[in-house]
Design a protein around this motif. Structure first.
Motif, PDB file in Angstrom:
ATOM      1  N   UNK A 249       1.291  -1.079   0.136  1.00  0.00           N
ATOM      2  CA  UNK A 249       0.189  -0.004  -0.123  1.00  0.00           C
ATOM      3  C   UNK A 249       0.848   1.433  -0.148  1.00  0.00           C
ATOM      4  N   UNK A 250       1.922   1.272   0.453  1.00  0.00           N
ATOM      5  CA  UNK A 250       3.443   2.305   1.005  1.00  0.00           C
ATOM      6  C   UNK A 250       3.763   2.582  -0.028  1.00  0.00           C
ATOM      7  N   UNK A 251       4.199   1.355  -0.793  1.00  0.00           N
ATOM      8  CA  UNK A 251       5.316   1.413  -2.049  1.00  0.00           C
ATOM      9  C   UNK A 251       3.938   1.545  -3.366  1.00  0.00           C
ATOM     10  N   UNK A 252       3.789   0.134  -3.528  1.00  0.00           N
ATOM     11  CA  UNK A 252       3.636  -0.155  -4.875  1.00  0.00           C
ATOM     12  C   UNK A 252       2.587  -0.023  -5.450  1.00  0.00           C
ATOM     13  N   UNK A 253       1.381   1.322  -4.552  1.00  0.00           N
ATOM     14  CA  UNK A 253       0.127   1.954  -4.548  1.00  0.00           C
ATOM     15  C   UNK A 253       0.744   2.355  -4.606  1.00  0.00           C
ATOM     16  N   UNK A 254       1.442   3.218  -3.336  1.00  0.00           N
ATOM     17  CA  UNK A 254       0.965   4.684  -2.590  1.00  0.00           C
ATOM     18  C   UNK A 254       2.372   5.714  -3.194  1.00  0.00           C
ATOM     19  N   UNK A 255       2.770   4.446  -5.112  1.00  0.00           N
ATOM     20  CA  UNK A 255       4.516   5.819  -5.215  1.00  0.00           C
ATOM     21  C   UNK A 255       4.266   5.055  -7.214  1.00  0.00           C
ATOM     22  N   UNK A 256       3.030   4.380  -6.773  1.00  0.00           N
ATOM     23  CA  UNK A 256       2.660   3.846  -8.666  1.00  0.00           C
ATOM     24  C   UNK A 256       3.297   4.959  -9.706  1.00  0.00           C
ATOM     25  N   UNK A 257       3.214   6.246  -9.443  1.00  0.00           N
ATOM     26  CA  UNK A 257       3.286   7.194 -10.512  1.00  0.00           C
ATOM     27  C   UNK A 257       4.910   7.560 -10.473  1.00  0.00           C
ATOM     28  N   UNK A 258       6.127   6.658  -9.810  1.00  0.00           N
ATOM     29  CA  UNK A 258       6.783   6.572  -9.500  1.00  0.00           C
ATOM     30  C   UNK A 258       7.666   5.716  -9.645  1.00  0.00           C
ATOM     31  N   UNK A 259       7.541   4.544 -10.134  1.00  0.00           N
ATOM     32  CA  UNK A 259       8.257   2.901 -10.365  1.00  0.00           C
ATOM     33  C   UNK A 259       7.810   2.699 -11.215  1.00  0.00           C
ATOM     34  N   UNK A 260       8.654   1.771 -12.358  1.00  0.00           N
ATOM     35  CA  UNK A 260       8.863   1.266 -13.462  1.00  0.00           C
ATOM     36  C   UNK A 260       9.800   0.459 -13.127  1.00  0.00           C
ATOM     37  N   UNK A 261       9.190  -0.800 -14.154  1.00  0.00           N
ATOM     38  CA  UNK A 261       9.826  -2.257 -13.794  1.00  0.00           C
ATOM     39  C   UNK A 261      10.309  -2.637 -15.601  1.00  0.00           C
ATOM     40  N   UNK A 262      11.296  -2.508 -15.426  1.00  0.00           N
ATOM     41  CA  UNK A 262      11.783  -3.472 -17.179  1.00  0.00           C
ATOM     42  C   UNK A 262      11.255  -4.209 -16.617  1.00  0.00           C
ATOM     43  N   UNK A 263      10.226  -4.880 -18.412  1.00  0.00           N
ATOM     44  CA  UNK A 263      10.019  -5.903 -18.613  1.00  0.00           C
ATOM     45  C   UNK A 263      10.508  -7.597 -18.248  1.00  0.00           C
ATOM     46  N   UNK A 264      12.106  -7.325 -17.634  1.00  0.00           N
ATOM     47  CA  UNK A 264      12.642  -8.377 -17.851  1.00  0.00           C
ATOM     48  C   UNK A 264      12.660  -9.050 -16.666  1.00  0.00           C
ATOM     49  N   UNK A 265      12.278  -7.244 -15.844  1.00  0.00           N
ATOM     50  CA  UNK A 265      11.649  -8.116 -13.997  1.00  0.00           C
ATOM     51  C   UNK A 265      11.002  -8.717 -14.270  1.00  0.00           C
ATOM     52  N   UNK A 266      10.557  -8.235 -14.366  1.00  0.00           N
ATOM     53  CA  UNK A 266       8.508  -9.140 -14.685  1.00  0.00           C
ATOM     54  C   UNK A 266       8.145 -10.243 -14.732  1.00  0.00           C
ATOM     55  N   UNK A 267       9.348 -10.680 -16.277  1.00  0.00           N
ATOM     56  CA  UNK A 267       9.069 -12.153 -16.652  1.00  0.00           C
ATOM     57  C   UNK A 267      10.043 -12.205 -15.653  1.00  0.00           C
ATOM     58  N   UNK A 268      11.078 -12.882 -14.660  1.00  0.00           N
ATOM     59  CA  UNK A 268      11.578 -13.095 -14.134  1.00  0.00           C
ATOM     60  C   UNK A 268      11.148 -13.609 -12.470  1.00  0.00           C
ATOM     61  N   UNK A 269       9.975 -11.987 -12.932  1.00  0.00           N
ATOM     62  CA  UNK A 269       9.399 -12.353 -11.251  1.00  0.00           C
ATOM     63  C   UNK A 269       8.051 -13.216 -11.585  1.00  0.00           C
ATOM     64  N   UNK A 270       7.333 -13.183 -12.249  1.00  0.00           N
ATOM     65  CA  UNK A 270       6.539 -14.619 -12.822  1.00  0.00           C
ATOM     66  C   UNK A 270       6.923 -15.634 -12.847  1.00  0.00           C
ATOM     67  N   UNK A 271       8.458 -15.880 -13.162  1.00  0.00           N
ATOM     68  CA  UNK A 271       8.209 -17.135 -12.824  1.00  0.00           C
ATOM     69  C   UNK A 271       8.465 -17.617 -11.645  1.00  0.00           C
ATOM     70  N   UNK A 272       9.390 -16.651 -11.249  1.00  0.00           N
ATOM     71  CA  UNK A 272      10.157 -17.250  -9.982  1.00  0.00           C
ATOM     72  C   UNK A 272       9.423 -16.866  -8.418  1.00  0.00           C
ATOM     73  N   UNK A 273       7.823 -16.090  -8.422  1.00  0.00           N
ATOM     74  CA  UNK A 273       7.484 -16.097  -7.985  1.00  0.00           C
ATOM     75  C   UNK A 273       6.858 -16.762  -6.727  1.00  0.00           C
ATOM     76  N   UNK A 274       6.786 -18.432  -7.252  1.00  0.00           N
ATOM     77  CA  UNK A 274       6.573 -19.511  -6.449  1.00  0.00           C
ATOM     78  C   UNK A 274       7.513 -20.282  -5.758  1.00  0.00           C
ATOM     79  N   UNK A 275       9.011 -20.223  -5.982  1.00  0.00           N
ATOM     80  CA  UNK A 275      10.209 -20.047  -4.681  1.00  0.00           C
ATOM     81  C   UNK A 275       9.804 -19.731  -3.411  1.00  0.00           C
ATOM     82  N   UNK A 276      10.010 -18.035  -2.897  1.00  0.00           N
ATOM     83  CA  UNK A 276       9.944 -17.902  -2.031  1.00  0.00           C
ATOM     84  C   UNK A 276       8.373 -18.348  -1.385  1.00  0.00           C
TER      85      UNK A 276
END
Length: 304
Positions: free
Chosen positions: A45-72
Motif C-alpha cells: 500500500x505504501x510503495x507499490x500503490x502509493x508510489x505507483x506514479x514513480x515506479x517503472x519495471x523493466x520487462x525482464x524483471x516482470x518476466x523473472x518475477x512471474x517465473x520465480x514468484x512460486x519459489x519464496x
C-alpha cells in the motif's frame, strides 16, 4: 568529461528522490514474500500503490518475477513441513524413551506412570500441530492463486517494452565480451543456461535505454549481493555499487543514480517521503534484506 564521484548529501539525496524513477530488481520484489501478511500489505500500500506514479519495471524483471514468484511461496511451505517433520520425530523419540526406560533392573529407569500420562498429551499436541500446519499450507497455496503483490504490480506499475529477439541477441553478443573481462553486471551468472545467463545484463540494458530516453534519474533497488553489482568487502558484504555501472549509466544517460537494498530503500522512503510504515514492517525488511541495512549505497552524479 569526467564523472564526479561523491558521497550523497541529504540535500542531494532529497532532490534526486523528488525527481527520480524507482526501479526494482527481481531479487527485491521476491524478498517481499518473506514478510508477514500485515507487513507485506503495508509495503504494497505504501510503495507499490502509493508510489505507483514513480515506479517503472523493466520487462525482464516482470518476466523473472512471474517465473520465480512460486519459489519464496514454496520455501515458506517447506518451513511448515519441516516443523511437522520435527514433531513426528518427537513422537519417535518419545517411543525410544519408553523402550529405553522400561527395564526395572537397570538404569535409566523412569516411572511408567509419568510416561503414560504424558503420551496422550503428546498425541494431542501433534494432532493440533498437524491441523494448524495443514491450515497454514492451504492458506499459503491460495496466495499463489490470489497473489496480492502480483495483482498490485499488474494493476499499478508501468512496465518497460520487451526487447526484440534481435536486440536480445545483440546484448548476448556484447555480454559474451563483457563477461570475459568481468564487466558488470551479470558475469557471475556465466554458468547459467540460455537467456538466464544474461538476465542481469538484459535488465541493466533496459534501465539504460529507459533512463536515456526519459532523461530521468534512477533509484535502483536490488537485493542481489553478488560482486557483479557491488564492490564487496572481504566478507562479501556489499559496500557500494560497481563503478563501471555508475560510469556507464551516467555517461549514457546524463542522470543521477542511486542504488539501495530493500531495507535502506524503505527507511529512506520513510524519511524523505514521510511514509508512515508499521514498525514491524521496517524490522522485518531489515531482517530479510541481503545487505547491511545501515548503509545507504550511493554512487553517481550527472556528467558536467
Amino acid at each position: 568529461m569526467d564523472i564526479i564521484n561523491c558521497e550523497v548529501t541529504e540535500e542531494v539525496e532529497n532532490k534526486i528522490w523528488r525527481e527520480a524513477v524507482i526501479v526494482f530488481d527481481t531479487s527485491s520484489l521476491l524478498n517481499i514474500y518473506d514478510l508477514s501478511d500485515n507487513s507485506k500489505e503495508d509495503f504494497i500500500q505504501k510503495i507499490i500503490v502509493g508510489l505507483k506514479h514513480k515506479i517503472w519495471l523493466p520487462y525482464y524483471v516482470l518476466y523473472e518475477y512471474n517465473k520465480n514468484r512460486y519459489k519464496p511461496i514454496h520455501k515458506t511451505i517447506e518451513l511448515y513441513k519441516g516443523i511437522r517433520e520435527k514433531c513426528s520425530k518427537m513422537n519417535e523419540e518419545f517411543k525410544q524413551i519408553v523402550n529405553n526406560t522400561k527395564d526395572e533392573d537397570k538404569h535409566p529407569i523412569i516411572e511408567n506412570k509419568i510416561l503414560s500420562e504424558f503420551e496422550p498429551e503428546l498425541k494431542s499436541f501433534k494432532e493440533k500441530i498437524d491441523k494448524e500446519i495443514e491450515l497454514k499450507i492451504k492458506t499459503i497455496e491460495k496466495t499463489f492463486e490470489n497473489d496480492n503483490l502480483k495483482n498490485s504490480i499488474d494493476s499499478n506499475i508501468t512496465i518497460g517494452e520487451k526487447f526484440s529477439f534481435k536486440e536480445i541477441q545483440e546484448i548476448i553478443d556484447e555480454g559474451n565480451n563483457r563477461y570475459q573481462h568481468k564487466i558488470p553486471p551479470g558475469y557471475q551468472d556465466i554458468d547459467k543456461i540460455g537467456f538466464q545467463k544474461f538476465a542481469d545484463l538484459i535488465i541493466w540494458k533496459e534501465i539504460l535505454k529507459y533512463s536515456s530516453s526519459q532523461k530521468k534519474s534512477i533509484i535502483f533497488v536490488v537485493d542481489d549481493k553478488k560482486e557483479d553489482w557491488w564492490v564487496c568487502d572481504t566478507k562479501k558484504i556489499p559496500l557500494k555499487p560497481r563503478e563501471e555501472l555508475v560510469y556507464e549509466i551516467c555517461e549514457s544517460s546524463n542522470i543521477d543514480f542511486l542504488m539501495y537494498n530493500l531495507s535502506s530503500f524503505t527507511k529512506t522512503s520513510e524519511r524523505i517521503l514521510n511514509l508512515d510504515f508499521l514498525e514491524k514492517t521496517i524490522d522485518e525488511i531489515e531482517l530479510i534484506s541481503l545487505i547491511d541495512s545501515n548503509n545507504i549505497f550511493y554512487k553517481g552524479i550527472k556528467l558536467s
